[in-house]
Design a protein around this motif. Structure first.
Motif, PDB file in Angstrom:
ATOM      1  N   LEU A  73      -7.362 -25.738   7.053  1.00  0.00           N
ATOM      2  CA  LEU A  73      -6.454 -24.606   6.850  1.00  0.00           C
ATOM      3  C   LEU A  73      -5.100 -24.805   7.525  1.00  0.00           C
ATOM      4  N   VAL A  74      -4.985 -25.839   8.340  1.00  0.00           N
ATOM      5  CA  VAL A  74      -3.749 -26.085   9.078  1.00  0.00           C
ATOM      6  C   VAL A  74      -2.549 -26.302   8.158  1.00  0.00           C
ATOM      7  N   PRO A  75      -2.662 -27.095   7.075  1.00  0.00           N
ATOM      8  CA  PRO A  75      -1.479 -27.271   6.218  1.00  0.00           C
ATOM      9  C   PRO A  75      -0.934 -25.946   5.659  1.00  0.00           C
ATOM     10  N   LEU A  76      -1.815 -25.047   5.257  1.00  0.00           N
ATOM     11  CA  LEU A  76      -1.354 -23.754   4.754  1.00  0.00           C
ATOM     12  C   LEU A  76      -0.738 -22.931   5.884  1.00  0.00           C
ATOM     13  N   ALA A  77      -1.361 -22.967   7.063  1.00  0.00           N
ATOM     14  CA  ALA A  77      -0.799 -22.246   8.204  1.00  0.00           C
ATOM     15  C   ALA A  77       0.599 -22.758   8.513  1.00  0.00           C
TER      16      ALA A  77
END
Length: 105
Positions: A73-77
């Motif tokens: 989920l880090v890329p979207l965050a």
């Protein structure tokens, strides 16, 4: 107080996430948010977290986020500009290292 979000945090849950954070804000006690159980999320989840961060700051109530966001989920965050909420070790820092090793930005 600790709030543990779990499961899929998508647009259909944005209202309940907002309501839970607003209820915590109204109590006026420090809040720690954990997203360790979040399996999937969309931009609405991160927008609500950003809004909550601003509201808590404006009201002078402590809001912190555990550095436990799933690396998937880090890329979207990051795209939403809220990866800073989860900094301090954990998945965000590790994902940055992993991305750098692969030559991605």
């Amino acid at each position: 107080m600790v709030i543990n979000f779990q499961g899929d945090m998508t647009v259909d849950k944005a209202g309940s996430v907002r309501d839970e954070l607003l209820a915590a804000l109204q109590q006026g006690e420090p809040v720690r948010v954990s997203c360790a159980g979040v399996q999937d999320a969309d931009m609405s989840f991160f927008l609500v977290l950003l809004a909550a961060d601003e509201s808590f700051r404006r009201e002078g109530v402590e809001l912190s986020f555990a550095p436990d966001l799933a690396k998937e989920l880090v890329p979207l965050a990051k795209a939403m500009g809220c990866h800073r909420l989860f900094e301090g070790g954990g998945a965000v820092e590790k994902a940055e290292i992993n991305l750098s090793e692969n030559g991605a930005q």
